[in-house]
Design an enzyme around this catalytic site. Structure first.
Site, PDB file in Angstrom:
ATOM      1  NE  ARG A 154      -1.297  -6.157  -1.679  1.00 43.25           N
ATOM      2  CZ  ARG A 154      -2.217  -5.683  -1.780  1.00 43.25           C
ATOM      3  NH1 ARG A 154      -3.547  -6.212  -1.551  1.00 43.25           N
ATOM      4  NH2 ARG A 154      -2.268  -4.057  -1.921  1.00 43.25           N
TER       5      ARG A 154
ATOM      6  CG  ASN B  73      -3.264  -4.624  -6.349  1.00 41.32           C
ATOM      7  OD1 ASN B  73      -2.802  -4.656  -7.237  1.00 41.32           O
ATOM      8  ND2 ASN B  73      -3.587  -3.352  -5.538  1.00 41.32           N
ATOM      9  CG  ASP B  74      -5.618  -8.120  -1.491  1.00 36.64           C
ATOM     10  OD1 ASP B  74      -4.539  -8.528  -1.068  1.00 36.64           O
ATOM     11  OD2 ASP B  74      -6.271  -7.293  -1.320  1.00 36.64           O
TER      12      ASP B  74
ATOM     13  CB  CYS C 156     -10.058  -1.042  -8.485  1.00 41.46           C
ATOM     14  SG  CYS C 156     -10.403  -2.306  -7.433  1.00 41.46           S
TER      15      CYS C 156
ATOM     16  CD  GLU D  48     -10.094  -7.590  -2.389  1.00 44.37           C
ATOM     17  OE1 GLU D  48      -8.986  -7.140  -2.737  1.00 44.37           O
ATOM     18  OE2 GLU D  48     -10.667  -6.920  -1.490  1.00 44.37           O
TER      19      GLU D  48
ATOM     20  NE  ARG E 131     -10.675  -1.011  -0.099  1.00 46.57           N
ATOM     21  CZ  ARG E 131      -9.744  -1.421  -0.766  1.00 46.57           C
ATOM     22  NH1 ARG E 131      -9.387  -2.133  -1.661  1.00 46.57           N
ATOM     23  NH2 ARG E 131      -8.686  -0.662  -0.103  1.00 46.57           N
TER      24      ARG E 131
ATOM     25  CG  HIS F 106      -2.027  -1.033   0.629  1.00 41.10           C
ATOM     26  ND1 HIS F 106      -2.201  -2.473   1.175  1.00 41.10           N
ATOM     27  CD2 HIS F 106      -3.170  -0.600  -0.255  1.00 41.10           C
ATOM     28  CE1 HIS F 106      -3.112  -2.942   0.686  1.00 41.10           C
ATOM     29  NE2 HIS F 106      -3.960  -1.939  -0.288  1.00 41.10           N
TER      30      HIS F 106
ATOM     31  NE  ARG G  73      -5.989   0.630  -2.344  1.00 41.66           N
ATOM     32  CZ  ARG G  73      -5.574   0.475  -3.444  1.00 41.66           C
ATOM     33  NH1 ARG G  73      -5.578   1.897  -4.084  1.00 41.66           N
ATOM     34  NH2 ARG G  73      -5.338  -0.451  -4.462  1.00 41.66           N
TER      35      ARG G  73
END
Ligand code: PEP
Ligand code: MG
Length: 831
Positions: free
Chosen positions: A574, A563-564, A611, A540, A441, A298, A405
């Site tokens: 990750r 990403n996840d 995303c 995800e 989100r 992140h 986020r």
């Protein structure tokens, strides 16, 4: 004494990994082995990898090893064999997708002999500033801790714990890290080090904290005064282990952050947490070097959103010695240029000018929708972490916020934001968005986004643990507050709600009942709010893909969190750089999964966006478009380039490409398929005004070639300006392209040019073309496509013949502007 002469064969220079291997090879022998770089005039003990890295050795540098001692003959034979046959292998690290996209170093930079350290690119761009180490702690506060009877026992305990931690890390690491960890371990086991702390406590009656700090200062002072670079570099090791000892002894005192930036800075740290990053004044942050961070951590995501370039893979021990010095962090090429001289600064000034021009052009069209050549439309939205980013995102052409986020609002503070504070932040984003959609989100807390005040105990596998939707039932009050704030803000625009990490229908049914309760409560409280809100989930967790049809009955949209999803689909952390080569969403399995999600969702009339970071990766755009995704959401600085790239694509061709990619058997096959995939070419004239410059201030041959090739990149005539430049330079090496009369005609037939071009620069002052034909004032560069059928020798000789004509030459030199040069050439040349 025996000597081995060689040219450095490593394309990436003598960076940490080959240096470590060379050191291992040399250390097997009793003889003294000295490494010499003749270009740099630098010598190093070849049994120290730090010293080897310090020589700044680049590809093709002339080097030697001198070997002196009893076993010198055997050592020479073995090392010669190693250098000839195996040394080059130590350079090869399995490239990750992002590295595949990284550029080779341009010759116009290398020829200036910059002092470079090599890393790998985590976030692109270029930034300059002072190298500053992240000092995580203010050690002064430890001096004040009163002495206690337990100090001696605590010291022994902390030393043993630190030794255990270092031993554990040693087992897990290799290469340069291992060297550094071993050095740390031997320091804390050194009697001098621990003995001095004990002495300070006994003789000067210092408390343990004060004794550790005082010992650190005494040892560092001694080392700093040393004439040896090697010993001076140990200062940071001593600081490091002293800090670690303090943290082990007083874990509760570990500070959250402690750095105030006041001037352009390149920050060097092992890693930063998202909250540490958020505490920095980004205005002064020009770049970061992070040793241990994953490609989708992140902190990196936040850095990309703020267009801050980031490199990794540079051992901190190698950079520490440059702390306080000026550097350029070039995350287009993956290098750090230390103390750049005027020539290197000149290179970067031109690179910046070209980048600015490219950005300016893309920005002109950024507000237009992204339509492919055959009129297929895909929404391009922005990911944001704070309300402050929203106006910039829309200025970049975002057609909505595809991912807000919201958890970032909960970080870097001591308690959660209340309903009113959240309402104001969400309202601010909706007002900036106008009627464009904003996907809120709900808080994705946990994983690498730990929030202290929630007091969630540390976990062994935080990414597989208590995070996102899984914590909501325990923190139902917090979740309800957030829902209320979003529902209230939703009256100011087009708000949508998205839930992270959902993996079962139960979870979304629970969320829906909470949503109902929030709506009822808001009504009862008489607060203005939206009566309904569109609801989606992040896709995800892989299990969702098998029940996407059921989810279609419960939600309105899906957004793929690549990403996840990447980490969960392959079980690859990750944030763990050791497995980062495996962390690649562009594989047949991943693409087939996307294909299936889109198919099922579309059959049921639901839309699907993406995303994760993959959504903004230009190289994979044709695949994402071809798979039928409805929206791509990305860090906002990426938007203008992605939109302009989309306009070059043909939707139908991309669909065919995606189908083929899903049938590939390996990631490599997909990459090859992509390499062959050429976007549709429009027809461009060989001669055009956009490639003609009069009076451009370019002061040497390197700058001329850099600028003309870079300009072809800006104009979309090549996607590979550095590779094109390399081809031009290779031709220069064979025989000079200066043809006399102050003119040079550099030329190449290259696979890297998309539209054959003639570029012209009439210079302000003559430059040395490094040729017997004298200085050059007019440069006519031919870059012709390998498949164009235009015979470049013919073009070259026609031009050269014309230039013999004095009158033609004079009129070129006298032409008032680019337009008149164009007219002259068009009239005289026939291709
Ligand atoms: C993702 O997982 O792809 C995503 C967008 O969410 P985050 O990166 O915040 O986990
Ligand atoms: Mg996620």
């Amino acid at each position: 004494m025996l000597t081995i002469q060689f040219l450095c064969p490593l394309p990436n220079g003598l960076h940490a990994r080959p240096a470590w291997e060379l050191k291992e090879q040399c250390s097997q022998w009793q003889s003294e082995v000295i490494f010499i770089n003749h270009r740099q005039n630098a010598r190093a003990d070849a049994k120290s990898s730090l010293a080897l890295i310090g020589t700044g050795t680049l590809f093709n540098d002339s080097c030697s090893l001198t070997i002196t001692g009893r076993d010198e003959e055997q050592a020479r034979r073995a090392l010669e064999e190693y250098l000839q046959h195996r040394f080059i292998d130590s350079d090869s690290v399995q490239p990750t997708p992002a590295e595949l996209a990284a550029h080779p170093l341009p010759r116009s930079l290398i020829r200036l002999n910059p002092d470079l350290l090599y890393g790998s690119v985590l976030a692109g761009g270029v930034g300059a500033g002072t190298l500053t180490l992240w000092q995580s702690d203010n050690l002064e506060s430890y001096r004040a801790i009163a002495a206690s009877a337990e100090d001696n026992t605590r010291l022994e305990h902390s030393l043993a714990t630190l030794a255990e931690q270092l031993n554990q890390q040693l087992r897990e690491r290799d290469g340069e890290s291992k060297t550094i960890l071993s050095a740390h371990l031997s320091l804390i086991q050194d009697d001098e080090f621990a003995g001095n702390i004990r002495r300070l406590m006994l003789e000067q009656h210092l408390g343990l904290g004060a004794a550790i700090v005082a010992n650190m200062e005494q040892v560092c002072d001694k080392l700093s005064a040393s004439g040896s670079d090697y010993l001076r570099e140990r200062v940071s090791d001593i600081r490091d282990i002293s800090e670690q000892l303090l943290h082990i002894t007083w874990p509760e005192r570990r500070p959250r952050n402690a750095l105030v930036l006041t001037k352009p800075t390149i920050l060097v740290a092992e890693d930063l947490t998202p909250s540490q990053f958020l505490s920095l004044d980004l205005q002064h942050l020009s770049g970061m070097i992070l040793e241990k961070t994953g490609r989708t951590s992140h902190t990196l995501i936040l850095a990309r959103a703020s267009a801050i370039p980031v490199l990794s893979g540079l051992p901190l021990a190698a950079i520490n010695r440059y702390s306080g010095q000026h550097a350029v962090l070039d995350a287009r090429c993956g290098v750090l240029a230390i103390n750049p001289d005027d020539a290197v600064r000149g290179y970067y000034a031109i690179a910046q000018k070209l980048a600015d021009e490219c950005q300016r052009r893309q920005a002109l069209d950024a507000a237009q929708p992204a339509l492919t050549k055959d009129n297929q439309r895909i929404d391009v939205a922005a990911n944001i972490g704070t309300a402050l980013e929203a106006p910039g995102a829309f200025a970049n052409g975002a057609e909505g916020i595809g991912l807000f986020r919201t958890e970032m609002l909960f970080m870097d503070r001591d308690s959660a934001p209340d309903e009113q504070e959240q309402f104001e932040a969400y309202q601010q984003v909706l007002l900036a968005a106008g009627d464009k959609p904003v996907i809120f989100r709900t808080m994705d807390i946990g994983g690498d986004k730990n929030i202290r005040y929630l007091n969630i105990p540390q976990e062994e596998n935080p990414f597989l643990g208590y995070r996102a939707v899984r914590i909501y039932p325990e923190f139902a009050g917090l979740f309800r507050t957030q829902l209320r704030a979003i529902l209230r803000a939703a009256t100011f625009g087009n708000a949508q709600l998205m839930i992270p990490m959902v993996h079962s229908l139960d979870q979304i049914l629970w969320v829906k009942s909470e949503l109902q309760k929030a709506l009822v409560a808001l009504k009862a409280d008489g607060l203005r709010h939206a009566p309904t809100i569109s609801l989606g989930i992040m896709v995800e967790v892989p299990s969702v893909c098998y029940i996407i049809d059921h989810f279609c009955d419960e939600v309105d949209f899906f957004s793929i969190g690549s990403n996840d999803m990447t980490q969960y689909l392959y079980a690859v952390d990750r944030n763990n750089p050791r497995v980062s080569p495996l962390y690649n969403p562009i594989t047949p399995s991943f693409l087939r999964m996307l294909q299936q999600i889109v198919r099922v969702a579309h059959e049921r009339g639901k839309w699907v966006g993406i995303c994760g970071e993959l959504g903004g990766e230009g190289r994979y755009l044709p695949l994402l478009l071809g798979l039928g995704l409805d929206e791509l959401s990305m860090s906002s600085p990426r938007i203008p380039a992605v939109k302009s790239q989309l306009r070059q694509l043909n939707g139908q061709a991309c669909r065919e490409l995606a189908m083929q990619a899903c049938e590939c058997r390996s990631a490599q096959e997909i990459e090859e398929l992509l390499n062959q995939f050429a976007p549709q070419k429009d027809v461009r004239p060989l001669l055009a005004l956009e490639n003609i410059f009069v009076g451009e201030s370019l002061s040497n041959k390197e700058q001329v070639i850099q600028f003309l090739c870079g300009n072809l990149g800006v104009n979309g005539r090549t996607e590979h300006p550095f590779e094109l430049e390399e081809d031009v330079w290779q031709r220069e090496e064979i025989v000079t392209t200066a043809v006399g009369f102050g003119v040079a005609i550099p030329h190449t037939k290259s696979q890297w040019i998309r539209h054959s071009s003639i570029s012209i620069a009439r210079l302000l002052q003559p430059v040395d073309w490094q040729s017997e034909m004298g200085d050059v004032e007019l440069v006519i560069m031919l870059t012709l496509g390998a498949d164009e059928g235009i015979n470049h020798v013919k073009v070259f000789s026609q031009l050269a013949r014309k230039l013999v004509n004095k009158q033609f030459r004079q009129s070129l030199f006298a032409a008032e502007n680019a337009e008149s040069i164009l007219a002259l050439l068009e009239a005289e040349l026939t291709f």
